[in-house]
Design an enzyme around this catalytic site. Sequence first.
Site, short mmCIF file in Angstrom:
data_model
loop_
_atom_site.label_atom_id
_atom_site.label_comp_id
_atom_site.label_asym_id
_atom_site.label_seq_id
_atom_site.Cartn_x
_atom_site.Cartn_y
_atom_site.Cartn_z
N ASN A 1 0.82 -1.20 0.00
CA ASN A 1 0.00 0.00 0.00
C ASN A 1 0.86 1.27 0.00
OD1 ASN A 1 -2.27 2.01 0.96
ND2 ASN A 1 -3.25 0.19 0.15
N ARG A 2 0.32 2.37 0.50
CA ARG A 2 0.90 3.68 0.19
C ARG A 2 1.77 4.27 1.30
NH1 ARG A 2 -3.82 2.98 -2.12
NH2 ARG A 2 -4.03 3.52 -4.32
N HIS B 1 2.92 0.03 -3.14
CA HIS B 1 3.29 -1.37 -3.36
C HIS B 1 4.73 -1.57 -3.84
CE1 HIS B 1 -0.76 -2.48 -2.51
NE2 HIS B 1 -1.28 -2.40 -3.71
N HIS C 1 -1.47 -10.21 -2.87
CA HIS C 1 -2.47 -9.33 -3.48
C HIS C 1 -3.46 -10.09 -4.38
CE1 HIS C 1 -4.07 -5.65 -5.27
NE2 HIS C 1 -3.30 -4.92 -4.48
N TYR D 1 -6.78 -11.35 -6.06
CA TYR D 1 -8.17 -10.91 -6.20
C TYR D 1 -8.99 -12.19 -6.22
CZ TYR D 1 -6.61 -6.30 -8.03
OH TYR D 1 -6.04 -5.06 -8.21
N ASP E 1 -11.49 0.48 -0.25
CA ASP E 1 -10.04 0.45 -0.47
C ASP E 1 -9.43 0.99 0.83
OD1 ASP E 1 -7.51 0.35 -1.47
OD2 ASP E 1 -7.88 1.62 -3.21
N GLN F 1 -6.15 -4.84 4.11
CA GLN F 1 -6.71 -3.91 3.15
C GLN F 1 -7.84 -4.64 2.43
OE1 GLN F 1 -5.29 -0.85 2.90
NE2 GLN F 1 -6.39 0.02 1.14
N GLU G 1 -5.78 -8.00 1.69
CA GLU G 1 -4.32 -7.89 1.76
C GLU G 1 -3.91 -7.67 3.21
OE1 GLU G 1 -3.41 -4.60 -1.05
OE2 GLU G 1 -5.44 -5.02 -1.67
C1 BGC Z 1 -4.73 -0.57 -3.35
C2 BGC Z 1 -5.51 0.07 -4.46
C3 BGC Z 1 -4.79 -0.19 -5.75
C4 BGC Z 1 -4.69 -1.69 -5.93
C5 BGC Z 1 -4.01 -2.12 -7.19
C6 BGC Z 1 -4.69 -2.03 -3.62
O1 BGC Z 1 -3.98 -2.66 -2.63
O2 BGC Z 1 -5.24 -0.28 -2.08
O3 BGC Z 1 -5.69 1.45 -4.23
O4 BGC Z 1 -5.44 0.39 -6.83
O5 BGC Z 1 -4.03 -2.24 -4.85
O6 BGC Z 1 -2.93 -1.38 -7.50
#
Ligand code: BGC
Length: 353
Positions: free
Chosen positions: A79-80, A105, A179, A181, A244, A292, A319
């Site tokens: 994440n950020r 990431h 990560h 999905y 998110d 997340q 996540e």
């Molecule tokens: C983030 C999203 C992002 C995605 C794919 C997620 O873990 O929180 O904001 O767009 O990953 O990049």
Amino acid sequence: MSIERKGFGSAGGGEETRLFTLKAGPFSAGFSDFGATLVAFEAPAAGGGRDDLVLGFSRAADYEGSDAYLGATVGRFANRIARGAFSLDGKDFRLATNNGPNHLHGGKRGFDKRIWKTEGYEEGGAAALRFELFSPDGEEGYPGDLSVVATYRLDPAGILDLAFEAECGAPTILSLTQHAYWNLRGHDRGGILDHELRLAASRYLPVDETLIPTGELAPVAGGPFDFRTAKRVGRDLAAVGGYDHCFVLDREGGLAGSGAGEAAPALVDFAELRDPESGRRMRVATSLPGVQLYTGNFLSGFLGKGGARYHKHAGLCLETELFPDAPNRPDFPQATLRPGQVWRHATRYSFFV
Ligand code: BGC
């Protein structure tokens, strides 16, 4: 149980990549050494046959060209990090910014775009893969050499275990995640808004307009973030414009620690996801303090494996992570790793069909 190996196309400037498929009982899990990526996860269907429950691509080059992090092992920091800046021990560091003003990431070429050294082995009744990566001092702006081992193990009862271990050569920061999905109906069977989700989280982290936590640990009680009793993912989704957000996992004795230099905290069973149509369920447990919940809000309708199109909400990520922007938030569980410490965390996915 068995492990099959085949080519997965070239990437990373002409290097060949591979796909490893773990088979255990009626389950199988395909991983590429490109990004230590979970490419496929097949589970039996009640009426016979099998479905693949994760979004993915059919060759490494497609992963290389994507910024969706499908199934990737993400690092160094999940994440950020606000504006890609943080300081550690009085020194300022600048990370690559790859998401508006922020670092996301691991940066422009994170662990999801690296080829990991991979070894397959069988253990008890399970099939396992050990992925190893060395990240040099300065990569994407991070301080300190870092060695990471990610072990994925699939057992015939439908348990997929992920264990991380990492060590550094100089003080650094670390938060690794997986990560995938998930779509428990099948990756090509429409969206996840009808899935039901339970999350043992009484608090979540509100974010600003660039998705950086404001610092508050806000109660979920009664609002759209309240998944403490299972509810349809889509029920309150419009009210938040798609999830998110990092949820703070409830744990006896308070938040889990950084995982650095300690025994890994115990796993807490925090999530159950269920698809009412297929009846499939997935439970997730982790040693990490946060998760997340990302409902695939930015999936843009691109083409995935087997001709599937992945539109908005085609899959959902859980996540497990330290909190986003933790390096700039002294009151969050700390993400610092120091020489001599081992960063240890684990996440377990259990499937019921
Ligand atoms: C983030 C999203 C992002 C995605 C794919 C997620 O873990 O929180 O904001 O767009 O990953 O990049």
